[in-house]
Design a protein around this motif. Structure first.
Motif, PDB file in Angstrom:
ATOM      1  N   VAL A  94      39.241  44.605  50.763  1.00  0.00           N
ATOM      2  CA  VAL A  94      38.834  43.076  50.773  1.00  0.00           C
ATOM      3  C   VAL A  94      39.344  42.525  52.106  1.00  0.00           C
ATOM      4  O   VAL A  94      38.760  41.624  52.662  1.00  0.00           O
ATOM      5  CB  VAL A  94      39.391  42.492  49.566  1.00  0.00           C
ATOM      6  N   ASN A  95      40.543  42.774  52.349  1.00  0.00           N
ATOM      7  CA  ASN A  95      41.376  41.994  53.438  1.00  0.00           C
ATOM      8  C   ASN A  95      41.002  42.519  54.953  1.00  0.00           C
ATOM      9  O   ASN A  95      40.915  41.748  55.970  1.00  0.00           O
ATOM     10  CB  ASN A  95      42.850  42.083  53.317  1.00  0.00           C
ATOM     11  N   VAL A  96      40.440  43.716  55.182  1.00  0.00           N
ATOM     12  CA  VAL A  96      40.286  44.403  56.328  1.00  0.00           C
ATOM     13  C   VAL A  96      38.703  44.857  56.655  1.00  0.00           C
ATOM     14  O   VAL A  96      38.125  44.518  57.332  1.00  0.00           O
ATOM     15  CB  VAL A  96      41.229  45.746  56.751  1.00  0.00           C
ATOM     16  N   THR A  97      38.435  45.862  55.776  1.00  0.00           N
ATOM     17  CA  THR A  97      36.967  46.168  55.984  1.00  0.00           C
ATOM     18  C   THR A  97      35.888  45.528  55.734  1.00  0.00           C
ATOM     19  O   THR A  97      34.875  45.119  56.733  1.00  0.00           O
ATOM     20  CB  THR A  97      36.766  47.277  54.859  1.00  0.00           C
ATOM     21  N   ALA A  98      35.896  44.486  54.757  1.00  0.00           N
ATOM     22  CA  ALA A  98      35.013  43.434  54.459  1.00  0.00           C
ATOM     23  C   ALA A  98      35.026  42.365  55.611  1.00  0.00           C
ATOM     24  O   ALA A  98      33.910  41.872  55.818  1.00  0.00           O
ATOM     25  CB  ALA A  98      35.453  42.553  53.289  1.00  0.00           C
ATOM     26  N   VAL A  99      36.351  41.886  56.143  1.00  0.00           N
ATOM     27  CA  VAL A  99      36.135  41.072  57.291  1.00  0.00           C
ATOM     28  C   VAL A  99      35.668  41.558  58.586  1.00  0.00           C
ATOM     29  O   VAL A  99      34.906  40.943  59.143  1.00  0.00           O
ATOM     30  CB  VAL A  99      37.941  40.658  57.475  1.00  0.00           C
ATOM     31  N   MET A 100      36.010  42.938  58.751  1.00  0.00           N
ATOM     32  CA  MET A 100      35.495  43.363  59.881  1.00  0.00           C
ATOM     33  C   MET A 100      33.952  43.736  60.093  1.00  0.00           C
ATOM     34  O   MET A 100      33.269  43.408  60.672  1.00  0.00           O
ATOM     35  CB  MET A 100      36.125  44.792  60.287  1.00  0.00           C
ATOM     36  N   TYR A 101      33.496  43.914  58.870  1.00  0.00           N
ATOM     37  CA  TYR A 101      31.972  44.167  58.397  1.00  0.00           C
ATOM     38  C   TYR A 101      31.197  42.800  58.783  1.00  0.00           C
ATOM     39  O   TYR A 101      30.102  42.764  59.315  1.00  0.00           O
ATOM     40  CB  TYR A 101      31.927  44.662  57.208  1.00  0.00           C
ATOM     41  N   LEU A 102      31.877  42.066  58.099  1.00  0.00           N
ATOM     42  CA  LEU A 102      31.363  40.274  58.204  1.00  0.00           C
ATOM     43  C   LEU A 102      31.415  39.965  59.541  1.00  0.00           C
ATOM     44  O   LEU A 102      30.383  39.353  60.140  1.00  0.00           O
ATOM     45  CB  LEU A 102      32.131  39.431  57.192  1.00  0.00           C
ATOM     46  N   GLY A 144      27.929  31.429  68.520  1.00  0.00           N
ATOM     47  CA  GLY A 144      28.608  30.956  67.350  1.00  0.00           C
ATOM     48  C   GLY A 144      30.194  30.925  67.236  1.00  0.00           C
ATOM     49  O   GLY A 144      30.575  31.364  68.313  1.00  0.00           O
ATOM     50  N   ASN A 145      30.722  30.665  66.077  1.00  0.00           N
ATOM     51  CA  ASN A 145      32.049  30.841  66.053  1.00  0.00           C
ATOM     52  C   ASN A 145      32.471  31.680  64.660  1.00  0.00           C
ATOM     53  O   ASN A 145      31.892  31.532  63.701  1.00  0.00           O
ATOM     54  CB  ASN A 145      32.615  29.446  65.899  1.00  0.00           C
ATOM     55  N   ILE A 146      33.569  32.298  64.572  1.00  0.00           N
ATOM     56  CA  ILE A 146      34.163  33.156  63.646  1.00  0.00           C
ATOM     57  C   ILE A 146      35.692  32.578  63.571  1.00  0.00           C
ATOM     58  O   ILE A 146      36.412  32.772  64.503  1.00  0.00           O
ATOM     59  CB  ILE A 146      33.947  34.605  63.813  1.00  0.00           C
ATOM     60  N   VAL A 147      36.127  32.254  62.328  1.00  0.00           N
ATOM     61  CA  VAL A 147      37.476  31.754  62.030  1.00  0.00           C
ATOM     62  C   VAL A 147      38.145  32.856  61.194  1.00  0.00           C
ATOM     63  O   VAL A 147      37.422  32.936  59.746  1.00  0.00           O
ATOM     64  CB  VAL A 147      37.726  30.541  61.709  1.00  0.00           C
ATOM     65  N   ASN A 148      39.057  33.693  61.151  1.00  0.00           N
ATOM     66  CA  ASN A 148      39.703  34.536  60.234  1.00  0.00           C
ATOM     67  C   ASN A 148      41.044  33.829  59.830  1.00  0.00           C
ATOM     68  O   ASN A 148      41.663  33.430  60.587  1.00  0.00           O
ATOM     69  CB  ASN A 148      39.819  35.951  60.913  1.00  0.00           C
ATOM     70  N   ILE A 149      41.089  33.922  58.551  1.00  0.00           N
ATOM     71  CA  ILE A 149      42.585  33.522  57.986  1.00  0.00           C
ATOM     72  C   ILE A 149      43.411  34.720  57.829  1.00  0.00           C
ATOM     73  O   ILE A 149      43.070  35.524  56.898  1.00  0.00           O
ATOM     74  CB  ILE A 149      42.376  32.763  56.424  1.00  0.00           C
ATOM     75  N   ALA A 150      44.341  34.847  58.774  1.00  0.00           N
ATOM     76  CA  ALA A 150      45.359  35.586  58.702  1.00  0.00           C
ATOM     77  C   ALA A 150      46.657  35.397  57.772  1.00  0.00           C
ATOM     78  O   ALA A 150      46.516  34.754  56.816  1.00  0.00           O
ATOM     79  CB  ALA A 150      45.864  36.307  60.202  1.00  0.00           C
ATOM     80  N   TYR A 206      49.715  43.785  51.752  1.00  0.00           N
ATOM     81  CA  TYR A 206      49.089  42.793  52.345  1.00  0.00           C
ATOM     82  C   TYR A 206      49.554  42.415  53.595  1.00  0.00           C
ATOM     83  O   TYR A 206      48.672  41.827  54.505  1.00  0.00           O
ATOM     84  CB  TYR A 206      49.632  41.532  51.433  1.00  0.00           C
ATOM     85  N   GLY A 207      50.789  42.680  53.876  1.00  0.00           N
ATOM     86  CA  GLY A 207      51.197  42.384  55.222  1.00  0.00           C
ATOM     87  C   GLY A 207      50.577  43.166  56.429  1.00  0.00           C
ATOM     88  O   GLY A 207      50.069  42.790  57.532  1.00  0.00           O
ATOM     89  N   ALA A 208      50.303  44.379  56.067  1.00  0.00           N
ATOM     90  CA  ALA A 208      49.552  45.434  56.924  1.00  0.00           C
ATOM     91  C   ALA A 208      48.096  44.978  57.039  1.00  0.00           C
ATOM     92  O   ALA A 208      47.740  45.172  58.376  1.00  0.00           O
ATOM     93  CB  ALA A 208      49.693  46.778  56.290  1.00  0.00           C
ATOM     94  N   SER A 209      47.559  44.368  55.902  1.00  0.00           N
ATOM     95  CA  SER A 209      46.167  44.179  55.865  1.00  0.00           C
ATOM     96  C   SER A 209      45.835  42.819  57.087  1.00  0.00           C
ATOM     97  O   SER A 209      45.184  42.877  57.599  1.00  0.00           O
ATOM     98  CB  SER A 209      45.469  43.756  54.902  1.00  0.00           C
ATOM     99  N   LYS A 210      47.068  41.867  56.786  1.00  0.00           N
ATOM    100  CA  LYS A 210      46.811  40.881  57.898  1.00  0.00           C
ATOM    101  C   LYS A 210      47.175  41.032  59.395  1.00  0.00           C
ATOM    102  O   LYS A 210      46.671  40.309  60.125  1.00  0.00           O
ATOM    103  CB  LYS A 210      47.843  39.581  57.114  1.00  0.00           C
ATOM    104  N   ALA A 211      48.000  41.953  59.491  1.00  0.00           N
ATOM    105  CA  ALA A 211      48.223  42.385  60.867  1.00  0.00           C
ATOM    106  C   ALA A 211      47.133  42.708  61.425  1.00  0.00           C
ATOM    107  O   ALA A 211      46.708  42.954  62.671  1.00  0.00           O
ATOM    108  CB  ALA A 211      49.594  43.544  61.098  1.00  0.00           C
ATOM    109  N   ALA A 212      45.978  43.835  60.505  1.00  0.00           N
ATOM    110  CA  ALA A 212      45.066  44.275  60.937  1.00  0.00           C
ATOM    111  C   ALA A 212      43.962  43.179  61.450  1.00  0.00           C
ATOM    112  O   ALA A 212      43.363  43.126  62.449  1.00  0.00           O
ATOM    113  CB  ALA A 212      44.352  45.147  60.017  1.00  0.00           C
ATOM    114  N   VAL A 213      44.133  41.929  60.751  1.00  0.00           N
ATOM    115  CA  VAL A 213      43.161  40.898  60.789  1.00  0.00           C
ATOM    116  C   VAL A 213      43.547  40.314  62.387  1.00  0.00           C
ATOM    117  O   VAL A 213      42.636  40.000  62.892  1.00  0.00           O
ATOM    118  CB  VAL A 213      43.155  40.096  59.883  1.00  0.00           C
ATOM    119  N   ILE A 214      44.717  40.057  62.545  1.00  0.00           N
ATOM    120  CA  ILE A 214      45.206  39.696  63.896  1.00  0.00           C
ATOM    121  C   ILE A 214      44.850  40.497  64.926  1.00  0.00           C
ATOM    122  O   ILE A 214      44.292  39.931  66.052  1.00  0.00           O
ATOM    123  CB  ILE A 214      46.669  39.516  63.898  1.00  0.00           C
TER     124      ILE A 214
END
Length: 232
Positions: free
Chosen positions: A101-109, A123-129, A142-150
């Motif tokens: 949910v926190n990494v794969t779906a974000v990267m795919y979207l 356009g623009n993309i904003v990710n909530i880390a 959770y922490g690791a997933s949000k580090a990946a988002v950053i």
């Protein structure tokens, strides 16, 4: 680019997602909300249901949105999975769901919506880390997933700039919504006492930063993560 500004916000069944969607609608966007659950209250957005842990389901829903709504000008990846358990009780199944949910779906979207934006002028993309992605978290998955988002935000920023697509992230600390409301009172109080502003963020304060990053006022910001953490 089309004069119609379509925005997709994930996680709109929660208070933060609803606040973001409402702010963007007030700013003139036609907002589409995407969540596994239906919103608990009606909002100024069109709801689509999808399981973000399933790429097949997410892909089909994204195709449906494109057919029924049109190309997107803004994507806000807000949805996240968080299930607080001790290190010793963390299971492989939870790790996989958190990352799905926190990494794969974000990267795919980001990838798929960027394809639409590339074909329509940008356009623009904003990710909530999260602050948890900056310095670690007691909830390691959770922490690791949000580090990946950053990290992916910084990389996408370099890759998408030539296509007039900006992408940024926000790293909030404690928010008075969702995950912030399930913390044990003693843990929450201890956290707030270490926060210089001595309070949690209101969802609208995060929504305001989303709106700024999506606006022309932030036209020279991309690949960045903005800390919204009360001074931590």
């Amino acid at each position: 680019m089309s004069s119609v500004r379509n925005a997709l916000v994930t996680g709109t069944s929660g208070e933060l997602g609803a606040a973001i969607a409402t702010r963007l609608a007030n700013d003139g966007y036609r907002v589409v909300g995407l969540d596994l659950r239906a919103p608990t209250v009606a909002g100024p957005w069109q709801h689509y249901s999808s399981d973000l842990s399933s790429i097949a389901t997410l892909s089909a829903t994204l195709d449906q949105i494109h057919r029924e709504v049109g190309p997107l000008r803004l994507l806000v990846n807000n949805a996240a999975y968080y299930n607080p358990v001790s290190l010793w009780d963390l299971t492989p199944e939870q790790i996989q769901r958190t990352m799905a949910v926190n990494v794969t779906a974000v990267m795919y979207l980001c990838q798929q919506v960027a394809k639409q934006m590339k074909d329509t002028g940008g356009g623009n993309i904003v990710n909530i880390a999260s602050i948890a992605g900056r310095g670690g978290s007691s909830q390691i998955d959770y922490g690791a997933s949000k580090a990946a988002v950053i990290n992916m935000t910084a990389t996408f920023g370099r890759l998408l700039a030539e296509h007039n697509i900006r992408i940024n992230a926000i790293a909030p600390a404690l928010i008075d919504a969702g995950m912030g409301k399930v913390l044990p009172p003693a843990v929450k109080e201890k956290y707030l006492q270490t926060t210089p502003l001595k309070r949690a963020a209101h969802p609208r304060e995060i929504a305001n930063v989303v709106a700024f990053l999506a606006s022309d006022e932030a036209s020279y910001i991309t690949g960045s993560t903005v800390d919204v953490n009360g001074g931590l």
